[in-house]
Design a protein around this motif. Structure first.
Motif, PDB file in Angstrom:
ATOM      1  N   LEU A  73       0.862  -1.046  -0.038  1.00 12.30           N
ATOM      2  CA  LEU A  73      -0.028  -0.013  -0.017  1.00 12.30           C
ATOM      3  C   LEU A  73       0.979   1.231  -0.110  1.00 12.30           C
ATOM      4  CD1 LEU A  73      -2.762  -1.195   2.821  1.00 12.30           C
ATOM      5  CD2 LEU A  73      -2.876  -0.930   0.303  1.00 12.30           C
ATOM      6  N   THR A  74       0.523   2.253  -0.517  1.00  8.08           N
ATOM      7  CA  THR A  74       1.046   3.617  -0.375  1.00  8.08           C
ATOM      8  C   THR A  74       0.795   4.036   0.898  1.00  8.08           C
ATOM      9  OG1 THR A  74      -0.827   4.784  -1.029  1.00  8.08           O
ATOM     10  CG2 THR A  74       0.428   4.196  -3.002  1.00  8.08           C
ATOM     11  N   GLU A  75       2.033   5.051   1.250  1.00  8.50           N
ATOM     12  CA  GLU A  75       2.103   5.643   2.596  1.00  8.50           C
ATOM     13  C   GLU A  75       0.636   6.428   3.141  1.00  8.50           C
ATOM     14  OE1 GLU A  75       4.607   8.676   5.193  1.00  8.50           O
ATOM     15  OE2 GLU A  75       5.246   8.229   3.414  1.00  8.50           O
ATOM     16  N   LYS A  76       0.142   7.082   1.734  1.00 12.12           N
ATOM     17  CA  LYS A  76      -1.091   7.644   2.173  1.00 12.12           C
ATOM     18  C   LYS A  76      -2.234   6.848   2.525  1.00 12.12           C
ATOM     19  CE  LYS A  76      -4.459  10.735   0.115  1.00 12.12           C
ATOM     20  NZ  LYS A  76      -4.459  11.999  -1.276  1.00 12.12           N
ATOM     21  N   PHE A  82      -5.186   3.064   8.500  1.00  9.32           N
ATOM     22  CA  PHE A  82      -4.919   3.023   9.938  1.00  9.32           C
ATOM     23  C   PHE A  82      -5.938   3.420  10.772  1.00  9.32           C
ATOM     24  CE2 PHE A  82      -2.796   5.042  13.591  1.00  9.32           C
ATOM     25  CZ  PHE A  82      -1.852   4.156  14.370  1.00  9.32           C
ATOM     26  N   GLU A  83      -6.439   4.715  10.478  1.00 11.19           N
ATOM     27  CA  GLU A  83      -7.478   5.337  11.094  1.00 11.19           C
ATOM     28  C   GLU A  83      -8.838   4.641  11.112  1.00 11.19           C
ATOM     29  OE1 GLU A  83      -6.827   7.719  13.187  1.00 11.19           O
ATOM     30  OE2 GLU A  83      -4.713   7.924  12.499  1.00 11.19           O
ATOM     31  N   GLU A  84      -9.079   3.858   9.877  1.00 11.69           N
ATOM     32  CA  GLU A  84     -10.247   3.334   9.576  1.00 11.69           C
ATOM     33  C   GLU A  84     -10.165   1.993  10.530  1.00 11.69           C
ATOM     34  OE1 GLU A  84     -11.771   2.582   5.700  1.00 11.69           O
ATOM     35  OE2 GLU A  84     -10.782   4.331   5.011  1.00 11.69           O
ATOM     36  N   ILE A  85      -9.152   1.315  10.749  1.00 14.20           N
ATOM     37  CA  ILE A  85      -9.189   0.048  11.453  1.00 14.20           C
ATOM     38  C   ILE A  85      -9.414   0.602  12.872  1.00 14.20           C
ATOM     39  CG2 ILE A  85      -7.545  -1.591  12.336  1.00 14.20           C
ATOM     40  CD1 ILE A  85      -6.123  -1.645   9.549  1.00 14.20           C
ATOM     41  N   ARG A  86      -8.688   1.691  13.581  1.00 11.48           N
ATOM     42  CA  ARG A  86      -8.800   2.106  14.821  1.00 11.48           C
ATOM     43  C   ARG A  86     -10.348   2.400  15.122  1.00 11.48           C
ATOM     44  NH1 ARG A  86      -4.528   3.954  17.693  1.00 11.48           N
ATOM     45  NH2 ARG A  86      -5.783   5.743  18.298  1.00 11.48           N
ATOM     46  N   ALA A 159      -3.799  -6.146  11.003  1.00 12.84           N
ATOM     47  CA  ALA A 159      -2.532  -5.807  12.060  1.00 12.84           C
ATOM     48  C   ALA A 159      -1.312  -5.164  11.422  1.00 12.84           C
ATOM     49  CB  ALA A 159      -2.399  -7.317  12.608  1.00 12.84           C
ATOM     50  N   SER A 160      -1.127  -5.735  10.405  1.00  5.62           N
ATOM     51  CA  SER A 160       0.124  -5.501   9.604  1.00  5.62           C
ATOM     52  C   SER A 160       0.354  -3.667   9.160  1.00  5.62           C
ATOM     53  CB  SER A 160       0.419  -6.148   8.358  1.00  5.62           C
ATOM     54  OG  SER A 160      -0.290  -5.609   7.105  1.00  5.62           O
ATOM     55  N   ILE A 161      -0.909  -3.381   9.178  1.00  4.53           N
ATOM     56  CA  ILE A 161      -0.964  -1.869   8.853  1.00  4.53           C
ATOM     57  C   ILE A 161      -0.719  -1.114  10.052  1.00  4.53           C
ATOM     58  CG2 ILE A 161      -2.627  -0.046   7.918  1.00  4.53           C
ATOM     59  CD1 ILE A 161      -3.799  -2.249   6.003  1.00  4.53           C
ATOM     60  N   LEU A 162      -1.481  -1.395  11.219  1.00  5.17           N
ATOM     61  CA  LEU A 162      -1.282  -0.882  12.506  1.00  5.17           C
ATOM     62  C   LEU A 162       0.088  -0.927  12.799  1.00  5.17           C
ATOM     63  CD1 LEU A 162      -4.406  -1.872  14.523  1.00  5.17           C
ATOM     64  CD2 LEU A 162      -4.076   0.139  13.162  1.00  5.17           C
TER      65      LEU A 162
END
Length: 221
Positions: A73-76, A82-86, A159-162
């Motif tokens: 995934l791109t950093e953006k 990250f925010e959606e998962i949280r 989990a990998s994204i977080l």
């Protein structure tokens, strides 16, 4: 509020006519309940910084579109997810193993320790855990290992994204504390620029002395 605490299956990798390895097929989990956790770690390869792990239990009633291996995934997009998962996961936890623990235990066992900590700190304890890779932590959870799970299982992808966003942000902050090493760019990985900076400036307290390129320089400074 989530805290940030200090039958194994091996996928068969087939080869096509070209001889190249093909990606493992879709993963089918025998557990079909709602308390399925995915866990992954980030930071095994770098010469500096902690190894960070995350565990996530997704909410089937609040699906998150676009979950994938964080490295693809791109950093953006990672930051968005990250925010959606949280916001949408049933629960999550982020944990780590420190540089000192990495040097004491070795990176494999430190990574397994970080993943164990992440799962143990979930607010809802899982009934089943899917672990990225082919090694599982020493624990009593019912679990399965999934090779390339971060691209095959949504909970592991989450989990990998977080874990990656958390660790990347930490390395950007450490770049301010330890200027000259380029940590914000390479995130501690052994790039040519990082190795050159190490030779010129010497190791810092956040460098892993058990890793050969760092160990060789410790005695020189």
């Amino acid at each position: 509020m989530n805290k940030s605490p200090e039958v194994d299956r091996v996928a068969v990798v087939k080869r096509g006519k070209s001889g190249k390895k093909s990606e493992p097929g879709p993963y089918i989990c025998g557990y079909q309940g709602d308390l399925l956790a995915g866990v992954d770690e980030v930071g095994r390869g770098p010469l500096a910084g902690d190894v960070v792990a995350a565990a996530v239990i997704l909410d089937p009633d609040r699906p998150i579109a676009g979950l994938a291996d964080s490295k693809k995934l791109t950093e953006k997009r990672r930051e968005q997810l990250f925010e959606e998962i949280r916001e949408n996961a049933r629960c999550f936890a982020i944990a780590r193993a420190t540089v000192a623990e990495i040097d004491q235990l070795n990176i494999l066992h430190a990574s397994l320790l970080a993943m164990r900590r992440a799962v143990e700190h979930l607010q809802l304890q899982p009934e089943f855990v899917l672990v990225d890779g082919n090694r599982k932590p020493d624990w009593d959870y019912a679990c399965d290992t999934v090779v390339k799970g971060d691209s095959r299982v949504e909970a592991i992808s989450a989990a990998s994204i977080l874990a990656k966003v958390t660790r990347d942000r930490e390395m950007v902050a450490l770049d301010v504390q330890y200027p000259g090493y380029g940590l914000a760019g390479h995130k501690g990985y052994p790039t040519k620029a990082h190795l050159q900076a190490l030779e010129q400036l010497g190791p810092t307290p956040i460098h892993r002395q058990s890793f050969a390129p760092v160990r060789q320089l410790v005695m020189e400074f």
